[in-house]
Motif scaffolding. Structure first.
Motif, PDB file in Angstrom:
ATOM      1  N   ARG A  10       0.856  -1.187   0.000  1.00 22.77           N
ATOM      2  CA  ARG A  10       0.000   0.000   0.000  1.00 22.77           C
ATOM      3  C   ARG A  10       0.896   1.242   0.000  1.00 22.77           C
ATOM      4  NH1 ARG A  10      -2.523  -3.969   2.782  1.00 22.77           N
ATOM      5  NH2 ARG A  10      -4.790  -4.045   2.893  1.00 22.77           N
ATOM      6  N   HIS A  63      -0.142   3.293   4.763  1.00 18.60           N
ATOM      7  CA  HIS A  63      -0.716   2.230   5.608  1.00 18.60           C
ATOM      8  C   HIS A  63      -0.229   0.838   5.186  1.00 18.60           C
ATOM      9  CE1 HIS A  63      -3.783   4.811   7.663  1.00 18.60           C
ATOM     10  NE2 HIS A  63      -3.637   5.529   6.585  1.00 18.60           N
ATOM     11  N   ARG A 111      -8.702  -3.905   9.876  1.00 21.50           N
ATOM     12  CA  ARG A 111      -7.242  -3.828   9.698  1.00 21.50           C
ATOM     13  C   ARG A 111      -6.723  -2.556  10.362  1.00 21.50           C
ATOM     14  NH1 ARG A 111      -3.447  -1.740   6.040  1.00 21.50           N
ATOM     15  NH2 ARG A 111      -1.551  -2.992   5.902  1.00 21.50           N
ATOM     16  N   GLY A 137     -11.123   4.548   8.936  1.00 20.97           N
ATOM     17  CA  GLY A 137     -10.766   5.650   9.814  1.00 20.97           C
ATOM     18  C   GLY A 137      -9.382   5.548  10.405  1.00 20.97           C
ATOM     19  N   ASN A 138      -9.113   6.432  11.341  1.00 26.53           N
ATOM     20  CA  ASN A 138      -7.832   6.475  12.044  1.00 26.53           C
ATOM     21  C   ASN A 138      -8.068   6.496  13.546  1.00 26.53           C
ATOM     22  OD1 ASN A 138      -6.119   6.510   9.807  1.00 26.53           O
ATOM     23  ND2 ASN A 138      -6.069   8.745   9.689  1.00 26.53           N
ATOM     24  N   PHE A 169      -3.187  15.446  -0.656  1.00 20.37           N
ATOM     25  CA  PHE A 169      -2.745  14.183  -0.043  1.00 20.37           C
ATOM     26  C   PHE A 169      -1.383  13.715  -0.588  1.00 20.37           C
ATOM     27  CE2 PHE A 169      -3.023   9.510   0.771  1.00 20.37           C
ATOM     28  CZ  PHE A 169      -3.108   9.571   2.153  1.00 20.37           C
ATOM     29  N   ARG A 206     -10.959  10.843  -1.474  1.00 20.96           N
ATOM     30  CA  ARG A 206     -10.749   9.468  -0.999  1.00 20.96           C
ATOM     31  C   ARG A 206     -11.639   8.487  -1.775  1.00 20.96           C
ATOM     32  NH1 ARG A 206     -11.218   8.662   5.291  1.00 20.96           N
ATOM     33  NH2 ARG A 206      -9.950   6.838   4.846  1.00 20.96           N
ATOM     34  N   SER A 230      -9.756   7.711  -4.718  1.00 18.60           N
ATOM     35  CA  SER A 230      -8.420   7.154  -4.542  1.00 18.60           C
ATOM     36  C   SER A 230      -8.413   5.663  -4.178  1.00 18.60           C
ATOM     37  CB  SER A 230      -7.690   7.950  -3.454  1.00 18.60           C
ATOM     38  OG  SER A 230      -6.409   7.451  -3.248  1.00 18.60           O
ATOM     39  N   TYR A 231      -9.283   5.264  -3.287  1.00 23.16           N
ATOM     40  CA  TYR A 231      -9.228   3.876  -2.796  1.00 23.16           C
ATOM     41  C   TYR A 231      -9.592   2.883  -3.884  1.00 23.16           C
ATOM     42  CZ  TYR A 231      -8.543   5.812   1.804  1.00 23.16           C
ATOM     43  OH  TYR A 231      -8.015   6.494   2.861  1.00 23.16           O
ATOM     44  N   GLN A 275      -6.397   0.205  -5.959  1.00 20.35           N
ATOM     45  CA  GLN A 275      -6.456  -1.264  -5.997  1.00 20.35           C
ATOM     46  C   GLN A 275      -6.127  -1.814  -7.377  1.00 20.35           C
ATOM     47  OE1 GLN A 275      -6.497  -1.911  -3.113  1.00 20.35           O
ATOM     48  NE2 GLN A 275      -7.825  -0.440  -2.085  1.00 20.35           N
TER      49      GLN A 275
HETATM   50 FE1  HDD Z   1      -6.294   6.912   3.289  1.00 17.10          FE
HETATM   51  C1  HDD Z   1      -5.247   3.722   2.887  1.00 17.10           C
HETATM   52  C2  HDD Z   1      -7.291   6.205   6.508  1.00 17.10           C
HETATM   53  C3  HDD Z   1      -7.096  10.242   3.793  1.00 17.10           C
HETATM   54  C4  HDD Z   1      -5.705   7.536   0.027  1.00 17.10           C
HETATM   55  N1  HDD Z   1      -6.239   5.290   4.479  1.00 17.10           N
HETATM   56  C5  HDD Z   1      -5.792   4.045   4.111  1.00 17.10           C
HETATM   57  C6  HDD Z   1      -5.987   3.127   5.192  1.00 17.10           C
HETATM   58  C7  HDD Z   1      -6.558   3.830   6.216  1.00 17.10           C
HETATM   59  C8  HDD Z   1      -6.729   5.191   5.759  1.00 17.10           C
HETATM   60  C9  HDD Z   1      -6.944   3.300   7.579  1.00 17.10           C
HETATM   61  C10 HDD Z   1      -5.569   1.670   5.196  1.00 17.10           C
HETATM   62  C11 HDD Z   1      -6.709   0.766   4.819  1.00 17.10           C
HETATM   63  C12 HDD Z   1      -6.258  -0.676   4.938  1.00 17.10           C
HETATM   64  O1  HDD Z   1      -6.045  -1.123   6.070  1.00 17.10           O
HETATM   65  O2  HDD Z   1      -6.104  -1.303   3.892  1.00 17.10           O
HETATM   66  N2  HDD Z   1      -6.957   8.023   4.864  1.00 17.10           N
HETATM   67  C13 HDD Z   1      -7.413   7.511   6.061  1.00 17.10           C
HETATM   68  C14 HDD Z   1      -8.084   8.573   6.797  1.00 17.10           C
HETATM   69  C15 HDD Z   1      -8.009   9.695   6.048  1.00 17.10           C
HETATM   70  C16 HDD Z   1      -7.321   9.347   4.825  1.00 17.10           C
HETATM   71  C17 HDD Z   1      -8.733   8.380   8.155  1.00 17.10           C
HETATM   72  C18 HDD Z   1      -8.536  11.076   6.331  1.00 17.10           C
HETATM   73  C19 HDD Z   1      -9.614  11.303   6.992  1.00 17.10           C
HETATM   74  N3  HDD Z   1      -6.344   8.580   2.137  1.00 17.10           N
HETATM   75  C20 HDD Z   1      -6.733   9.853   2.522  1.00 17.10           C
HETATM   76  C21 HDD Z   1      -6.758  10.730   1.368  1.00 17.10           C
HETATM   77  C22 HDD Z   1      -6.387   9.948   0.287  1.00 17.10           C
HETATM   78  C23 HDD Z   1      -6.126   8.619   0.796  1.00 17.10           C
HETATM   79  C24 HDD Z   1      -7.145  12.184   1.394  1.00 17.10           C
HETATM   80  C25 HDD Z   1      -6.226  10.333  -1.162  1.00 17.10           C
HETATM   81  C26 HDD Z   1      -6.796  11.339  -1.741  1.00 17.10           C
HETATM   82  N4  HDD Z   1      -5.518   5.834   1.737  1.00 17.10           N
HETATM   83  C27 HDD Z   1      -5.426   6.284   0.473  1.00 17.10           C
HETATM   84  C28 HDD Z   1      -4.984   5.214  -0.518  1.00 17.10           C
HETATM   85  C29 HDD Z   1      -4.882   3.961   0.405  1.00 17.10           C
HETATM   86  C30 HDD Z   1      -5.214   4.520   1.781  1.00 17.10           C
HETATM   87  C31 HDD Z   1      -3.803   5.564  -1.322  1.00 17.10           C
HETATM   88  C32 HDD Z   1      -3.589   3.145   0.360  1.00 17.10           C
HETATM   89  C33 HDD Z   1      -4.007   1.720   0.222  1.00 17.10           C
HETATM   90  C34 HDD Z   1      -5.422   1.742   0.026  1.00 17.10           C
HETATM   91  O3  HDD Z   1      -5.885   3.034   0.047  1.00 17.10           O
HETATM   92  O4  HDD Z   1      -6.155   0.782  -0.131  1.00 17.10           O
HETATM   93  O5  HDD Z   1      -5.925   5.032  -1.526  1.00 17.10           O
END
Ligand code: HDD
Length: 687
Positions: A69, A72, A109, A144-145, A158, A355, A358-359, A363
């Protein structure tokens, strides 16, 4: 061809019987006779290209890794269930919240954000808390976080914040750490990071356990009920074990001695049947009240203090099963904020919208194509029918001639779902406006909640934030970056904060101009005010040598175990140690494999010979000094007190429980407090 009967491997294999009847096969199901020798022309000859087993085995090995990833990457996960306490039909039509007798399966997770997949668990960082609910009407992901706010307000930033936090591009240093120039350079130039920085530098950034941290959905979402009425909702996870943290020195030492500290803790708790539990709480805000709240609900750098909108606890999450295979489940799970179910909807938070894109997008690269929702861990329990059939790694085999809609060749299938049949309908929110790249004025206050958070901390918590900033900024090489953080960010948050950080960095103290909002403090934000009523699953390290007082050990063990804690016996070396009753007990850990930072408290039983031996061991003296310095509970019975004295420690300090009436109960009460920050002289104790 026959198995090389002379080889050691062949001899070893013969020792195992074959109770399962499962034979080793190729991926196409051909049984394999020998997997230890490649096919050769003669025993010393060249290897043959026709060895399909060798080629398949190596080819599969060569491709074992998938991209980690991008954030995370490091994580651990578990299965469990969610159960609502009561029907929330008045708030949402989501099925997961209707029937309190129903358990919805989940996969959760936890993760760190910045480090690579192989980095240490205890780095200072935000923790991910991602929950996939496999509901009867499709998957709902609450991604979430452990911190309720975020670094930035708009998802377009981001990539910038993550690039700044990750190792620097020229030399890929440092790993899993924000203590470097590029991160703080970004912070110094982007004041919206201020609030999140306070949280990340606080004890929340170094949790004791995944089982002992809060979770937050962060954004404001919508609940929509069957009548189509929408309300704003913020989600919180509250751990039943309370919220507890490490201290920074422990985190750093754990990273070396047990880099898997958090994933091991989660795994072992579940294996032992101590299932971690959280309550889901919601803050509900009526649409009509949103404007008068004084907090921009679309700004993810803001929280809504519990004192303004109380938490309503609506259900329980229980994690009761470890994954069977790390890769297939924890690595391949794909969360997505856009995975919502009828009754749960989005707001216009610009971070959330980015988001949602992005998610889904990430993938494609990580899981090799668009069919990732067919992987077992991502597959919904609800049936799926649609015309999206092709693409890399298709698993299921669709039948029929019609893969378009509308169709008559397939009898019109699949049909659309009406509202009564549970079809998802987006909340018909009214929107008007010009197309512009702009943030509303209501997004411009970056400091009032940073100050609210700092002011709401207890004295020790404030000191930890100051120390963390001194550490992080102390590692920054460019003085202009340090100065900019101090002058442009910290000076707007709090006078004590900026003064102490500046002095620690040897910088001039700028004039503080703290920005204040409507609320001065929110006691609910302090970890000190979270519940501390239990020692369940806490680990107490016991220092022993031959001659320890067997009755002391027995009594304390009985009391601790009754309260749900666990004793771990530590001696100079593995094997056994003999008690005063002549009986030997098995040693769990030797001094070389462990350290006080792996335990929540320390117990030293009496026994003249045992304590005399421990007093001569540098490791034992260091062990108690370090636990003292980390403000943990220390319990000593009879001669045990002498070990503390030999280490230069006071036996009457807060959290040090010496022998006497009700020793067990007092020791347990001290452990439940988790830390005793007001320990005098701790700064002078070596650790
Ligand atoms: Fe994110 C992963 C939480 C903002 C883009 N994020 C990811 C994961 C968590 C969060 C817990 C791991 C999920 C897992 O266990 O597979 N992210 C957050 C929180 C945010 C946040 C709480 C703000 C409130 N994230 C955020 C933004 C973007 C992303 C603004 C892009 C615009 N996040 C991603 C990602 C990831 C990710 C790149 C990496 C792997 C995945 O998604 O599956 O898309």
């Amino acid at each position: 061809m026959s198995i090389d009967a002379g080889s050691k491997t062949a001899d070893l294999r013969k020792e195992f019987s074959d109770p399962s009847g499962q034979k080793l096969t190729t991926d196409t199901g051909v049984p394999i006779e020998d997997t230890d020798n490649s096919l050769k022309v003669g025993a010393r000859g060249p290897t043959l290209l026709e060895d399909f087993h060798l080629r398949e085995k190596i080819m599969r090995f060569d491709h074992e890794r998938i991209p980690e990833r991008v954030v995370h990457a490091r994580g651990a996960a578990a299965h469990g269930y969610f159960q609502a306490y009561e029907s929330l039909a008045e708030l949402t039509r989501a099925k997961v919240f209707q029937d309190p007798s129903k358990k919805t399966p989940v996969f959760v997770r936890f993760s760190t954000v910045a480090g690579s997949r192989g980095s240490a668990d205890t780095a200072r960082d935000v923790r991910g808390f991602a929950v996939k609910f496999y509901t009867e009407e499709g998957n709902w992901d609450l991604v979430g976080n452990n911190i309720p706010v975020f670094f930035i307000q708009d998802g377009i930033k981001f990539p910038d914040i993550i690039h700044a936090a990750k190792p620097e591009p020229h030399n890929e240093i440092p790993q899993a750490a924000t203590a470097h120039d590029s991160f703080w350079d970004f912070v110094s130039l982007v004041p919206e990071t201020a609030h999140m920085i306070m949280w990340a530098m606080s004890d929340r950034g170094i949790p004791r356990s995944y089982r002992m941290m809060d979770g937050f959905g962060v954004h404001t979402f919508r609940f929509v009920n069957a009548q189509g009425v929408s309300r704003f909702v913020k989600f919180h996870w509250k751990p039943l074990l309370g919220v507890h943290s490490l201290v920074w020195d422990e985190s750093q030492k754990l990273a070396g001695k047990d880099a898997d500290y958090h994933r091991r803790d989660l795994w072992e708790a579940i294996e032992k049947g101590h299932f971690p539990e959280w309550e889901l709480a919601v803050q509900i805000i009526e649409e009509a009240d949103a404007d008068t709240l004084g907090i921009e609900l679309l700004d993810s750098t803001k929280l809504v203090p519990e004192e303004l909108v109380p938490l309503r606890r609506v259900g329980k999450l229980v994690l009761d099963r470890n994954p069977t295979n790390y890769f297939a489940e924890t690595e391949q799970v794909a969360f997505c904020t856009a995975n919502v179910v009828p009754g749960i909807d989005f707001t216009d938070d610009p971070l959330l919208h980015a988001r949602n894109f992005s998610y889904l997008d990430t993938q494609l690269t990580r899981l090799g194509g668009p069919n990732f929702n067919q992987l077992p861990i991502n597959r919904p329990l609800a049936p799926t029918h649609n015309n999206q059939h092709d693409g890399f790694q298709r698993h299921s085999i669709p039948a029929g001639k019609a893969n378009y809609s509308p169709n008559s060749l397939g009898g019109g299938c699949p049909f659309l779902a009406s509202q009564e049949q549970g079809g998802y309908r987006h909340f018909p929110q009214k929107v008007t406006g010009e197309k512009i790249r702009k943030r509303a004025d209501s997004f411009q206050d970056h400091f009032s909640q940073a100050g609210l958070f700092f002011r709401s901390m207890s004295k020790p918590e404030q000191e930890h934030i100051i120390q963390a900033l001194q550490f992080e900024l102390g590692k920054v090489e460019r003085e202009e970056v340090r100065k900019r953080v101090v002058e442009q960010i910290l000076a707007n948050i709090d006078a004590t904060l900026v003064q102490e950080v500046a002095e620690g960095l040897g910088l001039p103290v700028p004039k503080a101009t703290p920005v204040k909002g409507k609320i001065d403090t929110s006691p609910a934000l302090s970890m000190e005010n979270q519940k501390k009523d239990s020692i369940k699953t806490r680990r107490i390290g016991v220092l022993l040598a031959d001659g320890f007082d067997a009755a002391d050990l027995q009594n304390t063990k009985a009391a601790i175990e009754k309260a749900g804690g666990e004793l771990v016996l530590i001696a100079k070396r593995l094997g056994t140690v003999k008690g005063s009753d002549g009986k030997a007990v098995k040693v769990d850990k030797s001094a070389v494999t462990t350290g006080s930072f792996e335990y929540d408290a320390v117990f030293v039983p009496g026994g003249a010979a045992s304590v005399a031996a421990l007093k001569k061991e540098g490791d034992a003296l260091h062990f108690v000094q370090e636990a003292y310095r980390h403000c943990k509970a220390l319990g000593v019975t009879k001669e045990g007190a002498e070990l503390l004295k030999a280490a230069g420690l006071s036996t009457s300090a807060p959290g040090v429980v010496a022998d006497g009436q009700d020793f067990g109960a007092k020791f347990i009460a001290a452990i439940a407090q988790h830390r005793h920050w007001d320990r005098h002289d701790k700064e002078h104790v070596p650790a």
